[in-house]
Design an enzyme around this catalytic site. Structure first.
Site, PDB file in Angstrom:
ATOM      1  N   HIS A 289       5.081 -10.346   7.789  1.00 38.11           N
ATOM      2  CA  HIS A 289       6.340  -9.611   7.902  1.00 38.11           C
ATOM      3  C   HIS A 289       7.369 -10.520   8.578  1.00 38.11           C
ATOM      4  O   HIS A 289       6.999 -11.408   9.348  1.00 38.11           O
ATOM      5  CB  HIS A 289       6.143  -8.320   8.694  1.00 38.11           C
ATOM      6  CG  HIS A 289       5.393  -7.273   7.928  1.00 38.11           C
ATOM      7  ND1 HIS A 289       5.782  -5.961   7.879  1.00 38.11           N
ATOM      8  CD2 HIS A 289       4.268  -7.344   7.168  1.00 38.11           C
ATOM      9  CE1 HIS A 289       4.936  -5.268   7.129  1.00 38.11           C
ATOM     10  NE2 HIS A 289       4.005  -6.091   6.693  1.00 38.11           N
TER      11      HIS A 289
ATOM     12  N   CYS B 194       5.815  -0.722   7.993  1.00 36.60           N
ATOM     13  CA  CYS B 194       4.591   0.015   8.306  1.00 36.60           C
ATOM     14  C   CYS B 194       4.985   1.315   8.978  1.00 36.60           C
ATOM     15  O   CYS B 194       5.586   1.299  10.054  1.00 36.60           O
ATOM     16  CB  CYS B 194       3.675  -0.800   9.214  1.00 36.60           C
ATOM     17  SG  CYS B 194       2.186   0.107   9.700  1.00 36.60           S
TER      18      CYS B 194
ATOM     19  N   ARG C 217       3.549  -0.337  -3.443  1.00 38.77           N
ATOM     20  CA  ARG C 217       2.768   0.421  -2.463  1.00 38.77           C
ATOM     21  C   ARG C 217       3.281   0.186  -1.048  1.00 38.77           C
ATOM     22  O   ARG C 217       3.948   1.028  -0.462  1.00 38.77           O
ATOM     23  CB  ARG C 217       1.276   0.048  -2.583  1.00 38.77           C
ATOM     24  CG  ARG C 217       0.326   1.048  -1.886  1.00 38.77           C
ATOM     25  CD  ARG C 217       0.167   0.832  -0.398  1.00 38.77           C
ATOM     26  NE  ARG C 217      -0.349  -0.487  -0.042  1.00 38.77           N
ATOM     27  CZ  ARG C 217      -0.439  -0.916   1.193  1.00 38.77           C
ATOM     28  NH1 ARG C 217      -0.061  -0.157   2.215  1.00 38.77           N
ATOM     29  NH2 ARG C 217      -0.883  -2.146   1.458  1.00 38.77           N
TER      30      ARG C 217
END
Length: 297
Positions: free
Chosen positions: A206, A237, A11
């Site tokens: 991240h 993102c 995802r």
């Protein structure tokens, strides 16, 4: 000690890739992740295809997705329309995605910081009534590209409200990767003062500044036992251009293996999957462990 890896590759990883993979490849990706020993695999998202076209095949994927006993396959649900689709497909675990800052709430959710809760409340209420488990992500927990550093108390205010809605777990996201171990300690201190212990929290780092593993270790030493990661380090993102890849699952497992922490995950199996996926995406994996073990092969 045992750590649960919340795998977000299918995802959060794929949503920011320029190459859109066929649905049968995504099913195979998920199957391989379960085979490697991952027990929580976030499969897809019911975000509108206009915003995340890479996941437009969510319904098709779920209709014929391999499911292993003992493995959970959560799905990201942005609103009640997304929840309706999740219920139609027999999803048992969902996640909602909130923001710790006003700027990101407006850009990512088209909501104010305050009104995001009005959107989430009926989703969580209906999901719980339907027997689902609901997780909450909070983005921009350490820094925001428009607002700069984010105060821990602000993150706690947002996080507490999401937990109070009925979410079982809160994933703290360093969306643009600016956090350091000192920031992690400060944020977990603030949650502790607010009465939220590490058993209700997860971390999502991240690696923009190379701090993801250090931040994870800091969180583990504070009692966190759920860590989000993405096989091969893919993802980012789409609404925060300064965000680079997620913490690579292989790098995380390598560190945890070295610490004697149990995960149940076979790192070499993951490396093989990441090499397979990298060929399909047309670029090498950013994971240092994938790179190192690939040289040995």
């Amino acid at each position: 000690m045992r750590v649960t890896i919340y795998e977000v590759g299918p995802r959060d990883g794929l949503q920011n890739e320029s190459v859109t993979l066929p649905v049968e490849v995504k099913r195979e990706f998920i199957r391989r992740l379960a085979e490697a020993g991952l027990t929580t695999i976030e499969a897809t998202s019911f975000v509108h295809p206009k915003w995340v076209p890479q996941l437009a095949d969510a319904a098709e994927l779920l209709a014929d997705m391999p499911r292993e006993p003992g493995v959970r396959y959560p799905v990201l649900v942005p609103n009640e329309r997304g929840l309706d689709r999740a219920l139609e497909h027999g999803v048992t675990d969902i996640a909602i995605f909130g923001s710790a800052t006003e700027s990101f709430a407006q850009r990512n959710l088209n909501r104010t910081l305050e009104s995001q809760f009005e959107m989430f409340a009926p989703v969580v209420e209906r999901a719980l009534a339907g027997g689902m488990r609901v997780r909450a992500y909070v983005s921009m927990c350490f820094g925001d590209p428009w607002e700069g550093p984010v105060a821990p108390e602000q993150v706690v205010r947002v996080g507490r409200r999401l937990l109070d809605l009925g979410c079982y777990q809160l994933s703290l996201g360093d969306t643009i990767g600016v956090g350091t171990p000192g920031h992690v300690d400060a944020l977990l201190d603030a949650f502790e003062v607010a009465g939220v212990g590490p058993d209700r929290l997860a971390v999502h780092f991240h690696d923009t500044y190379g701090q993801a593993l250090a931040n994870t270790l800091a969180a583990l030493r504070r009692g966190i036992t759920v860590v989000d990661a993405s096989t091969g380090g893919i993802g980012g993102c789409p609404y925060a251009k300064s965000a680079t890849g997620n913490l690579a699952t292989e790098d995380l497992v390598w560190m945890l293996d070295g610490l004697g922490v149990e995960t149940g995950v076979d790192v070499r199996s993951l490396v093989a999957t990441s090499r397979w996926l990298a060929d399909l995406l047309g670029r090498p994996s950013p994971s240092r462990v994938v790179q190192a073990l690939s040289k040995e092969a």
